[in-house]
Design a protein around this motif. Structure first.
Motif, PDB file in Angstrom:
ATOM      1  N   LEU A  74       8.917   6.681   3.149  1.00  0.00           N
ATOM      2  CA  LEU A  74       8.626   6.046   2.045  1.00  0.00           C
ATOM      3  C   LEU A  74       7.049   6.399   1.908  1.00  0.00           C
ATOM      4  N   HIS A  75       6.538   6.992   1.014  1.00  0.00           N
ATOM      5  CA  HIS A  75       4.906   7.059   1.142  1.00  0.00           C
ATOM      6  C   HIS A  75       4.652   5.732   0.039  1.00  0.00           C
ATOM      7  N   PRO A 105       0.974   4.784  -1.579  1.00  0.00           N
ATOM      8  CA  PRO A 105      -0.293   5.495  -1.991  1.00  0.00           C
ATOM      9  C   PRO A 105      -1.464   4.550  -1.394  1.00  0.00           C
ATOM     10  N   SER A 152      12.208  11.849  -0.273  1.00  0.00           N
ATOM     11  CA  SER A 152      10.984  11.006   0.061  1.00  0.00           C
ATOM     12  C   SER A 152      10.339  10.565  -1.246  1.00  0.00           C
ATOM     13  N   TYR A 153      10.174   9.434  -1.266  1.00  0.00           N
ATOM     14  CA  TYR A 153       9.371   8.859  -2.718  1.00  0.00           C
ATOM     15  C   TYR A 153       8.042   8.506  -2.351  1.00  0.00           C
ATOM     16  N   GLN A 154       7.187   8.082  -3.423  1.00  0.00           N
ATOM     17  CA  GLN A 154       6.011   7.450  -3.589  1.00  0.00           C
ATOM     18  C   GLN A 154       6.367   6.143  -4.089  1.00  0.00           C
ATOM     19  N   LEU A 204      10.184   4.552  -7.808  1.00  0.00           N
ATOM     20  CA  LEU A 204      10.135   5.501  -6.902  1.00  0.00           C
ATOM     21  C   LEU A 204       9.918   7.093  -7.511  1.00  0.00           C
ATOM     22  N   HIS A 205       8.627   7.447  -7.173  1.00  0.00           N
ATOM     23  CA  HIS A 205       8.407   8.684  -7.887  1.00  0.00           C
ATOM     24  C   HIS A 205       8.433   9.823  -6.989  1.00  0.00           C
ATOM     25  N   ASP A 227       6.999  12.745  -6.869  1.00  0.00           N
ATOM     26  CA  ASP A 227       5.520  13.510  -6.084  1.00  0.00           C
ATOM     27  C   ASP A 227       5.123  12.516  -5.318  1.00  0.00           C
ATOM     28  N   CYS A 228       5.093  12.721  -3.892  1.00  0.00           N
ATOM     29  CA  CYS A 228       4.733  11.812  -3.009  1.00  0.00           C
ATOM     30  C   CYS A 228       2.864  12.169  -2.958  1.00  0.00           C
ATOM     31  N   ASP A 274      12.668  10.273 -11.405  1.00  0.00           N
ATOM     32  CA  ASP A 274      12.388   9.342 -10.747  1.00  0.00           C
ATOM     33  C   ASP A 274      13.321   8.412 -10.719  1.00  0.00           C
TER      34      ASP A 274
END
Length: 198
Positions: free
Chosen positions: A3-4, A6, A118-120, A136-137, A139-140, A153
């Motif tokens: 999980l990313h 930011p 994977s999500y941002q 959960l976006h 585009d990481c 998303d």
């Protein structure tokens, strides 16, 4: 998949560290868990907090960045959270708080770590429904402070969720947004009844 999270703006993190280092700020925070924490406390997992202002007639969402939220960890668990906000002079500490959304956020983040994609991670607030979701976006690499939820998303409503919406169940934006649209759209005012002629 990982999980990313930011990166938060450095000035926002500095304001939280300054507030944590101030006995007055912590004492006046009205967060018993933070005041009674044994050992060092650290701000972790910064999440941009976006607010869903409105949903357009076309079904698109209009969101804005409201600030950054840091979970305040002591030992193995988060004991509180700290919010920051953008002011004309830059990032400022807003408040410390605790409550069910702290545990719910940790739970949802652990859930998201087990997903295949994977999500941002972001937070999306729906003030009209008193609702907070883990957003959960897909585009990481995106800037966590910008953008809008896209159809693919995921939104994970945090507990307590509004009646009829399951907490901690991931929903695609394309599925949940129509439900939210229906909930926040005021019901049409019924036409007045015509009185029958006497």
């Amino acid at each position: 998949m990982p999980l990313h999270v930011p990166p938060a703006p450095a000035p926002a993190l500095r304001t939280v560290l300054t507030a944590l280092g101030s006995p007055t700020a912590v004492r006046e925070a009205r967060t018993p868990s933070l005041r009674m924490a044994q050992g060092p406390v650290t701000p972790e997992l910064p999440l941009p907090v976006h607010v869903l202002d409105r949903i357009t007639p076309a079904g698109a969402s209009a969101t804005r960045l409201a600030g950054w939220r840091f979970l305040i960890r002591c030992g193995e668990r988060a004991v509180a959270a700290a919010d920051t906000m953008l002011t004309p002079d830059g990032w400022a500490f807003s408040r410390f708080f605790e409550g069910p959304y702290i545990t719910a956020t940790e739970h949802a983040l652990r859930q998201a770590e087990t997903m295949q994609q994977s999500y941002q991670a972001r937070l999306l607030s729906v003030p009209e429904l008193y609702m907070l979701t883990l957003w959960l976006h897909g585009d990481c690499a995106a800037d966590g402070a910008t953008g809008h939820p896209v159809a693919t998303d995921l939104l994970v409503p945090l507990a307590p969720a509004p009646p009829g919406i399951a907490a901690h169940r991931p929903h695609r934006v394309a599925e949940l947004l129509p439900v939210l649209t229906h909930r926040v759209t005021p019901a049409p005012t019924p036409a007045p009844l015509m009185s029958s002629p006497a």
